[in-house]
Motif scaffolding. Structure first.
Motif, PDB file in Angstrom:
ATOM      1  N   ILE A 398       0.838  -1.201   0.000  1.00  0.00           N
ATOM      2  CA  ILE A 398       0.000   0.000   0.000  1.00  0.00           C
ATOM      3  C   ILE A 398       0.868   1.245   0.000  1.00  0.00           C
ATOM      4  CG2 ILE A 398      -1.776   1.279   1.266  1.00  0.00           C
ATOM      5  CD1 ILE A 398      -2.760  -1.311   0.035  1.00  0.00           C
ATOM      6  N   ALA A 424      -9.346   4.713  -2.284  1.00  0.00           N
ATOM      7  CA  ALA A 424      -9.594   3.342  -1.809  1.00  0.00           C
ATOM      8  C   ALA A 424      -8.514   2.448  -2.419  1.00  0.00           C
ATOM      9  CB  ALA A 424     -10.982   2.883  -2.216  1.00  0.00           C
ATOM     10  N   THR A 426      -6.440  -1.293  -2.542  1.00  0.00           N
ATOM     11  CA  THR A 426      -6.400  -2.729  -2.242  1.00  0.00           C
ATOM     12  C   THR A 426      -5.032  -3.256  -2.676  1.00  0.00           C
ATOM     13  OG1 THR A 426      -7.245  -3.409  -4.400  1.00  0.00           O
ATOM     14  CG2 THR A 426      -8.889  -2.856  -2.697  1.00  0.00           C
ATOM     15  N   THR A 427      -4.831  -4.570  -2.546  1.00  0.00           N
ATOM     16  CA  THR A 427      -3.536  -5.149  -2.960  1.00  0.00           C
ATOM     17  C   THR A 427      -3.361  -5.119  -4.462  1.00  0.00           C
ATOM     18  OG1 THR A 427      -4.540  -7.340  -3.002  1.00  0.00           O
ATOM     19  CG2 THR A 427      -3.432  -6.666  -0.978  1.00  0.00           C
ATOM     20  N   LYS A 428      -4.457  -4.929  -5.216  1.00  0.00           N
ATOM     21  CA  LYS A 428      -4.375  -4.954  -6.662  1.00  0.00           C
ATOM     22  C   LYS A 428      -4.577  -3.580  -7.295  1.00  0.00           C
ATOM     23  CE  LYS A 428      -5.789  -9.784  -7.203  1.00  0.00           C
ATOM     24  NZ  LYS A 428      -6.742 -10.704  -7.872  1.00  0.00           N
ATOM     25  N   THR A 429      -5.513  -2.794  -6.800  1.00  0.00           N
ATOM     26  CA  THR A 429      -5.847  -1.520  -7.441  1.00  0.00           C
ATOM     27  C   THR A 429      -6.010  -0.417  -6.416  1.00  0.00           C
ATOM     28  OG1 THR A 429      -8.222  -1.959  -7.312  1.00  0.00           O
ATOM     29  CG2 THR A 429      -7.064  -2.718  -9.311  1.00  0.00           C
ATOM     30  N   THR A 473      -9.643   4.475 -11.686  1.00  0.00           N
ATOM     31  CA  THR A 473      -9.079   3.234 -11.149  1.00  0.00           C
ATOM     32  C   THR A 473      -7.629   3.110 -11.672  1.00  0.00           C
ATOM     33  OG1 THR A 473     -11.223   2.153 -11.103  1.00  0.00           O
ATOM     34  CG2 THR A 473      -9.273   0.730 -11.040  1.00  0.00           C
ATOM     35  N   GLU A 475      -3.911   0.784 -11.599  1.00  0.00           N
ATOM     36  CA  GLU A 475      -3.260  -0.485 -11.336  1.00  0.00           C
ATOM     37  C   GLU A 475      -1.734  -0.324 -11.494  1.00  0.00           C
ATOM     38  OE1 GLU A 475      -4.842  -3.237 -14.074  1.00  0.00           O
ATOM     39  OE2 GLU A 475      -6.889  -3.184 -13.268  1.00  0.00           O
TER      40      GLU A 475
END
Length: 477
Positions: A398, A424, A426-429, A473, A475
């Motif tokens: 993070i 927000a 997460t481990t991916k996005t 979003t 990545e």
């Protein structure tokens, strides 16, 4: 010094004359000489040519006198060969050499297989060449060669005595008939044809023969055979008998008779037990080694000389063995180095494998190059963690994602007003909600696209109350 010294051997029926000579400045100098009588056959034995004992005696005397020389040459007496002037239809030397033996067989009535033949071209015509041919029994030549070889005196060449005498006379008898006479031999040199060589005739005489009559007859026969282009009024004589009356001979022939002076060609001291003419012939055959001299060699046709060839082959053989030993030694040394290096590499690779498994916990060792690549990648990651760029968990943490996001936001031009309402992660996005001043969302999206670690995913925006509301979003690459 021995490179300029040669051994000349003149083999006659009753004795062999040997001289050690050198040739400098066009003059032959006799340094040493001796004579070996021919071996007398035992009672009841058939008279035949034998040279084994004489060759052994020559070698013994050379060793006793400590004679040093580079090469050996042999002249054979006119009683041991037959001479004939032939006409060959060829002009090229190689073609003449290939056919002269068969021409000599027909003209001299000899067996070509049992005869050693030597020749020289004495003149050329439109229809071919005039060739002086010399034929000696193969048994005599082989006996001489083998006997001398057995005593380490392998002769380079074997020539007729008349050719050797002509080599010493050289230009001393130019434009004249030249005769050389002793108690047992007589030689007659005729002026050469235009562009050719002086032909030599040789005779065996007896001690009680009238030399004056012999010379007068042969000189007149020679004059009768001359063409207009070879007419001469002078005869030069080298007399070792002391019985030639020059005035009487001049009256009998009607020609001018002169003594032949060889002082400018050869230097030697007379010796009672050695015939001067034989000594000159022995010196003449040895003088063939000095400078570029054409030879009339029986060995080129029969048992060609291979002494230097054998020495060269022996040298090459020894050199080849030395090189073989050298390369084998080099090969063994390199092989040992290879085994040693390979052993060290195996030891280092085993240690590296053990250390790799410890350093890369859970990592599987496949091959060294792959392990090195992974170790370098891990080292770079650790450096990034130590510099604060990454957390210990890596790029997908993070902290790392937020760091990348803030780097992108900072790169947006300062005149763009950005308000972030919500992030927000997460481990991916990461999903970002906010607004920018009018048109500013494009600058924001462009900054995300330019970041080396971020990839822009789905995005929406809506213009409301003069601001661009967006939802984005993001990545990791």
């Amino acid at each position: 010094m021995e490179q300029n010294r040669y051994l000349g051997i003149y083999i006659a029926g009753d004795r062999t004359t040997v001289v050690l000579l050198s040739k400098t400045g066009g003059k032959i100098e006799v340094l040493e000489r001796f004579c070996i009588p021919a071996a007398t056959p035992q009672e009841g034995q058939q008279q035949s040519f034998s040279f084994a004992e004489t060759a052994q005696s020559i070698a013994s005397v050379c060793a006793e006198k400590q004679l040093v020389f580079s090469d050996v040459a042999v002249a054979i007496d006119c009683g041991l060969y037959r001479q004939q002037k032939l006409h060959s239809e060829f002009v090229e030397y190689r073609q003449i050499a290939q056919t002269i033996k068969f021409d000599a067989e027909e003209a001299l009535a000899v067996d070509a297989a049992q005869t050693a033949v030597a020749f020289e071209v004495v003149g050329k015509q439109l229809s071919g060449s005039e060739v002086a041919t010399f034929a000696a029994p193969a048994g005599v030549i082989s006996e001489i060669i083998v006997s001398l070889q057995n005593n380490k005196l392998d002769p380079l060449s074997i020539e007729p005595d008349s050719i050797c005498l002509r080599r010493v006379i050289d230009a001393a008898g130019e434009n004249a008939i030249v005769t050389a006479i002793s108690q047992t031999r007589c030689f007659l040199l005729c002026p050469p044809l235009p562009g050719g060589k002086a032909t030599v005739r040789s005779f065996v005489t007896s001690g009680n023969q009238n030399k004056m009559s012999l010379l007068a007859r042969e000189i007149m026969m020679t004059m009768a055979a001359f063409g207009a282009e070879r007419r001469t009024e002078t005869v030069k004589i080298y007399d070792t008998t002391g019985r030639i009356d020059f005035e009487t001979l001049a009256a009998q022939t009607g020609l001018k008779i002169e003594a032949l002076d060889l002082a400018e060609n050869i230097v030697f001291e007379p010796q009672e037990d050695i015939e001067p003419l034989e000594l000159i012939i022995a010196a003449g055959v040895g003088a063939g080694f000095a400078g570029k001299t054409e030879k009339v060699d029986f060995r080129s046709d029969f048992m060609p000389y291979e002494g230097k060839k054998e020495a060269l082959e022996k040298t090459i053989k020894i050199l080849s063995i030395c090189l073989l030993v050298f390369f084998v030694a080099i090969g063994v040394f390199l092989q040992m180095q290879y085994y040693k290096t390979n052993k060290d590499r195996k030891r280092i690779e085993d240690k590296f494998k053990a250390d790799y498994v410890i350093a890369m916990s859970g990592g599987k060792f496949t091959k060294s190059s792959e392990a090195v690549r992974k170790l370098k990648s891990e080292i770079n990651r650790i450096k990034d963690v130590k510099s604060g760029l990454l957390s210990a968990s890596g790029d997908d943490s993070i902290e790392a994602k937020l760091t990348f996001l803030f780097e992108a936001l900072v790169s947006v031009p300062k005149n763009i007003d950005i308000e972030i309402e919500k992030i927000a992660a997460t481990t991916k996005t990461m999903t970002i909600t906010g607004s920018t001043s009018s048109g500013g969302y494009l600058q924001l999206f462009g900054a995300i696209d330019k970041h080396p670690k971020l990839v822009r995913g789905s995005s929406t925006y809506e213009s409301k109350n003069g601001r661009d509301n967006f939802r984005l979003t993001i990545e990791l690459k």
